[in-house]
Design a protein around this motif. Sequence first.
Motif, PDB file in Angstrom:
ATOM      1  N   MET A 114      15.505 -57.415  26.783  1.00 26.13           N
ATOM      2  CA  MET A 114      15.424 -57.678  28.227  1.00 26.13           C
ATOM      3  C   MET A 114      16.445 -56.817  28.967  1.00 26.13           C
ATOM      4  O   MET A 114      16.132 -56.239  30.011  1.00 26.13           O
ATOM      5  CB  MET A 114      15.666 -59.161  28.531  1.00 26.13           C
ATOM      6  CG  MET A 114      14.515 -60.043  28.149  1.00 26.13           C
ATOM      7  SD  MET A 114      14.603 -61.755  28.746  1.00 26.13           S
ATOM      8  CE  MET A 114      16.260 -62.263  28.446  1.00 26.13           C
ATOM      9  N   ALA A 115      17.649 -56.705  28.426  1.00 25.84           N
ATOM     10  CA  ALA A 115      18.702 -55.917  29.062  1.00 25.84           C
ATOM     11  C   ALA A 115      18.379 -54.424  29.024  1.00 25.84           C
ATOM     12  O   ALA A 115      18.594 -53.712  30.006  1.00 25.84           O
ATOM     13  CB  ALA A 115      20.036 -56.187  28.378  1.00 25.84           C
ATOM     14  N   ILE A 171       7.954 -59.711  26.360  1.00 19.44           N
ATOM     15  CA  ILE A 171       8.386 -59.303  25.014  1.00 19.44           C
ATOM     16  C   ILE A 171       7.722 -60.181  23.960  1.00 19.44           C
ATOM     17  O   ILE A 171       7.246 -59.681  22.934  1.00 19.44           O
ATOM     18  CB  ILE A 171       9.921 -59.353  24.903  1.00 19.44           C
ATOM     19  CG1 ILE A 171      10.540 -58.308  25.845  1.00 19.44           C
ATOM     20  CG2 ILE A 171      10.375 -59.124  23.469  1.00 19.44           C
ATOM     21  CD1 ILE A 171      12.021 -58.433  26.046  1.00 19.44           C
ATOM     22  N   LEU A 172       7.656 -61.483  24.205  1.00 17.21           N
ATOM     23  CA  LEU A 172       7.057 -62.389  23.222  1.00 17.21           C
ATOM     24  C   LEU A 172       5.571 -62.105  23.004  1.00 17.21           C
ATOM     25  O   LEU A 172       5.054 -62.355  21.922  1.00 17.21           O
ATOM     26  CB  LEU A 172       7.271 -63.841  23.640  1.00 17.21           C
ATOM     27  CG  LEU A 172       8.665 -64.386  23.348  1.00 17.21           C
ATOM     28  CD1 LEU A 172       8.861 -65.732  24.021  1.00 17.21           C
ATOM     29  CD2 LEU A 172       8.917 -64.485  21.861  1.00 17.21           C
ATOM     30  N   VAL A 230      16.109 -64.796  19.565  1.00 21.59           N
ATOM     31  CA  VAL A 230      16.816 -64.935  20.846  1.00 21.59           C
ATOM     32  C   VAL A 230      17.709 -63.716  21.078  1.00 21.59           C
ATOM     33  O   VAL A 230      17.704 -63.139  22.173  1.00 21.59           O
ATOM     34  CB  VAL A 230      17.626 -66.250  20.891  1.00 21.59           C
ATOM     35  CG1 VAL A 230      18.586 -66.274  22.068  1.00 21.59           C
ATOM     36  CG2 VAL A 230      16.692 -67.440  20.946  1.00 21.59           C
ATOM     37  N   ARG A 231      18.445 -63.291  20.061  1.00 17.00           N
ATOM     38  CA  ARG A 231      19.318 -62.121  20.216  1.00 17.00           C
ATOM     39  C   ARG A 231      18.514 -60.854  20.489  1.00 17.00           C
ATOM     40  O   ARG A 231      18.862 -60.064  21.366  1.00 17.00           O
ATOM     41  CB  ARG A 231      20.190 -61.937  18.969  1.00 17.00           C
ATOM     42  CG  ARG A 231      21.356 -62.910  18.901  1.00 17.00           C
ATOM     43  CD  ARG A 231      22.375 -62.503  17.862  1.00 17.00           C
ATOM     44  NE  ARG A 231      21.823 -62.356  16.530  1.00 17.00           N
ATOM     45  CZ  ARG A 231      21.794 -63.304  15.605  1.00 17.00           C
ATOM     46  NH1 ARG A 231      22.286 -64.485  15.863  1.00 17.00           N
ATOM     47  NH2 ARG A 231      21.286 -63.068  14.414  1.00 17.00           N
TER      48      ARG A 231
END
Length: 50
Positions: free
Chosen positions: A18-19, A28-29, A11-12
């Motif tokens: 994403m940012a 991304i996944l 998650v981190r």
Amino acid sequence: MMPIWKRNIFVRVINKRMAEEGKTAEEILMEYPALMPEEKQEILMEINNQ
């Protein structure tokens, strides 16, 4: 179900990417083929709940 520590790391990392890269979590996944579909869904649910 993946361990909480593993989910928290993903998650981190995904939030940071994403940012920085302007990609969606789903994009991304897709770059992590070793993750099971259930694990990807678990990560997405956690990201969407933030």
